[in-house]
Each structure stands twice: as structure tokens, then as C-alpha cells.
Design an enzyme around this catalytic site. Sequence first.
Site, PDB file in Angstrom:
ATOM      1  N   CYS A 240       0.886  -1.164   0.000  1.00 25.02           N
ATOM      2  CA  CYS A 240       0.000   0.000   0.000  1.00 25.02           C
ATOM      3  C   CYS A 240       0.921   1.211   0.000  1.00 25.02           C
ATOM      4  CB  CYS A 240      -0.904   0.010   1.229  1.00 25.02           C
ATOM      5  SG  CYS A 240      -1.844   1.547   1.377  1.00 25.02           S
TER       6      CYS A 240
ATOM      7  N   CYS B  20      -0.738   4.394   2.217  1.00 24.62           N
ATOM      8  CA  CYS B  20      -0.859   4.329   3.679  1.00 24.62           C
ATOM      9  C   CYS B  20      -0.426   2.960   4.167  1.00 24.62           C
ATOM     10  CB  CYS B  20      -2.261   4.717   4.147  1.00 24.62           C
ATOM     11  SG  CYS B  20      -3.647   3.942   3.299  1.00 24.62           S
ATOM     12  N   SER B  21      -1.344   2.166   4.728  1.00 22.40           N
ATOM     13  CA  SER B  21      -0.945   0.857   5.242  1.00 22.40           C
ATOM     14  C   SER B  21      -2.093  -0.142   5.110  1.00 22.40           C
ATOM     15  CB  SER B  21      -0.489   0.972   6.698  1.00 22.40           C
ATOM     16  OG  SER B  21      -1.468   1.668   7.455  1.00 22.40           O
ATOM     17  N   CYS B  22      -2.843  -0.069   4.001  1.00 21.15           N
ATOM     18  CA  CYS B  22      -3.911  -1.037   3.754  1.00 21.15           C
ATOM     19  C   CYS B  22      -3.324  -2.452   3.770  1.00 21.15           C
ATOM     20  CB  CYS B  22      -4.565  -0.792   2.391  1.00 21.15           C
ATOM     21  SG  CYS B  22      -5.326   0.825   2.218  1.00 21.15           S
TER      22      CYS B  22
END
Lengths: 210, 109, 109
Positions: free
Chosen positions: A110, A113-115
Site C-alpha cells: 500500500c 498508507c498501510s492497507c
Amino acid sequence: MSEHDHPHEPITSDSKPSYYEIMETAVRELLIGKGLITANEIRHQIEVLDSRTPALGARVVAKAWSDPTFRERLLADGRAACEELGITFYDDTQLIVLENTETVHNLIVCTLCSCYPRPVLGLPPDWYKAKPYRARAVSEPRKVLAEFGTIIPDDVEIRVSDSTAVIRYLVLPRRPQGTEGWSEDELAAIVTRDAMIGVIPVTVAERAAS
Amino acid sequence: MTADFVSRLPNDIGGAEAGSIVQVDHVLEPWEKRCHALADVLDFKKIINTEEKRKGVEALGADLIGKLPYYERWIVTFANILFTKGLLTPTELAEKMAEVEARFAAEAG
Amino acid sequence: MTPFAVDGIQPALNEIPVFAVDDLVRVASRSPIGHYRVPTYLRGCLGKVVRVIEPAMIDNEEEGYGRNAGNRRHYYRVAFAMTELWPGYGGPANDALEIEIFETWLERV
């Protein structure tokens, strides 16, 4: 973004709560006091988070290796197939399962962000959320994989999936040779988090060594 | 190009120059896990949805995003959004933080 | 279509995907201010739709501003050659990237 990896202060039992821990407690208690959330909702969600670990994803992979009709359903609709096993999608995401084959190797990232497929793998490791992986996995995936010790032959396509929306991904690794006749439990035990992110293959080396 | 100052978000880093991967991880501290649970509950109730949280983190700016760890960015963002929505005031939060800090100190003896 | 489908039902415009699998699409090359979920590295690049994500959903760029309801459109999973995204890409020509992109960011080629 800085290059460093936000080292955490060593935690000791007598260390004072940080400014941010105090802020977290204050925000939570104020919201509870205003009736916007309840303490039980937070407590329950912590239990939800604790119940999600890579062991769930490993079970999914082991079942897909063992049951061809489950594998088909998993590839057709990842979320529905995981829900068959009781895995709920509390964050209301969908799941696309990406199958590694002789000709395709998948990698998930991702960049924005941090999906991450939290319902099936739990929370992501810090390196997945840090700049080097997010910045480079999309532009030089073979070099990134090499840093994990994974060398993919040039005739195998690297396919990177970058999460930006409500879709999450899970890599279905290749079943290693030498696992014929293994039970689902035995198979699940060799499937690692990093293999389901796509940065390493599943191997039987550890089991053989033990 | 000054347009880049306003049209490129600090977390939009795909393809950027970056160092080698260091396979770091840590076990979440209890407050970090509570912060994650808070994020989920705020999203479930659409008090702060997940995308508002992401946008709020971007609004911290590249400098702060680079300097603050992950859950520190989140809790500051939640406070900022709750102020904007009129659900909390800065004074309420400041007074509550003082109260919590004093309580922690008293508990620690 | 289910076997029970009734003839003559007309879906609303936003229920009908604008693009279909195998359509060639270009990501808009605009650079707006505000919250976005289409990374800069994709802008202006040529790709191919490999999956239509059902059902239609709210644009997460709008969700960033707290809109939890409203007009829905489709996301598409689009495949790009790495050599299209990164002119100096050092790996084999068939390496690829796939990503979900909201309808408003895609242009028919």
C-alpha cells in the site's frame, strides 16, 4: 518522510506514560463520557484485533491447497470463501486472493498508507508501513524481493498489487514440493505471514531441519 | 514547481527514492492497540471514517509524518478532527490530559 | 443475471459500469489539490481494465471529507505494464502492476 524507522523507546515497567498515551486515554475517556463510544466497544474491538493473526490466513491457504473446489471459490470471491471458515470482515473490506503460479509471482503493498488484509492476517509488520517498502515495491519489486532473499526468474511475471480502496489482497503461495499427503494442519504450519504478503515463498526447509 | 507543494500528498511515496528494507517489527504497546481499536470503533460509527483519518494524517504534513511514529500520528489526527467537528474542544482535551497525567502519576506512586 | 430476472428493468446510470473488462483506459493526468487516492506515479499512464469491482461505491476521495453516503460509481481493477509506469524499469517487460481506480479518474482510450 524521513528515512529512519521510528525506533521505539525501550519499555520498562516503571517508564512514565508518554504524551501520546496520555492523549489516547484522554480522547477515549472524553468520547465515552459524551456517550459517543463505550468502553465495551473498545474492549471488544481489542479482542477482535487479538483474534486476527497470520494463522488464519495460513488456514485459508492450507485449505485452498487441499480442497480444489474451495480454491476455486477463494479465487472467485476471497471474502465469501473466508467467511465460510468463520472469518468476518469487520473493516468492511473486500478480498482478492492472488494465486502464485509457475508464471506469475504476486506481491502486495500500500503506497499511500498501510492497507492490509487485517481480517485474515492481523495487523501489518512495521516494515510494511515504512517508507522503503512502500516506495520501492511498486517501482523495483525484484530488488525489494532480493532483499528478502527471494530471486524470481525473469520468465516469471512479477505482479504488484497496490491497495488504494476497499479491496485488500492475500497472496496464495505455491505449495512446496515434498508436501504431498500432508494434512491441512501440517500445511498451515509452514505458511508464513511474509509468504502471504508475497515477499518470500513457502518452503519445507524449517520442518525438514527440525 | 510550486504546484507540487499543494498537489502532492506527503504519503504519496510510490516510486520515491528510499533506502533498503529493514525487516523491523514490534509488539504493540497496550495504548497503541487501544488506539487501533479506537480507530476501528470511530469508523464503525462514522464519527471519523477511515478515509477521514488518512486525510487527517496527510494534513499533519511531511515533516511531522516523518518524525512521529504511526499511532502517535493517529491520535493527534483524531484530536484534530474531533475539534473540527465540534465534538471536542482543545480546552476539554488539555484539561482531561492533565487529569489523566496526574492519575497515572498517582497510580505509579 | 439470475434465472428469476424480470425483463425491462432499467438500472440507474451510476449502477451501470462505464468501463468493461479489456477496455484500454488512461489515468487522468490532473494534479488537483485536496485528498486523492490515485498515486501520482499512475497519472497519465495507459492501462487495461481487468476487473469491474461490484457493487458501485462512494468515492473514497469524498469519504475523506466525511461524506458517508451519496452518489456511487464503480472502481475498476486496472493492469499496467511496469515499463509504462517507470520509463527506466530494469526488469522484464511482462512485469505488471494492478490497482483499483475510481471511475472519475479514468478516460477511455
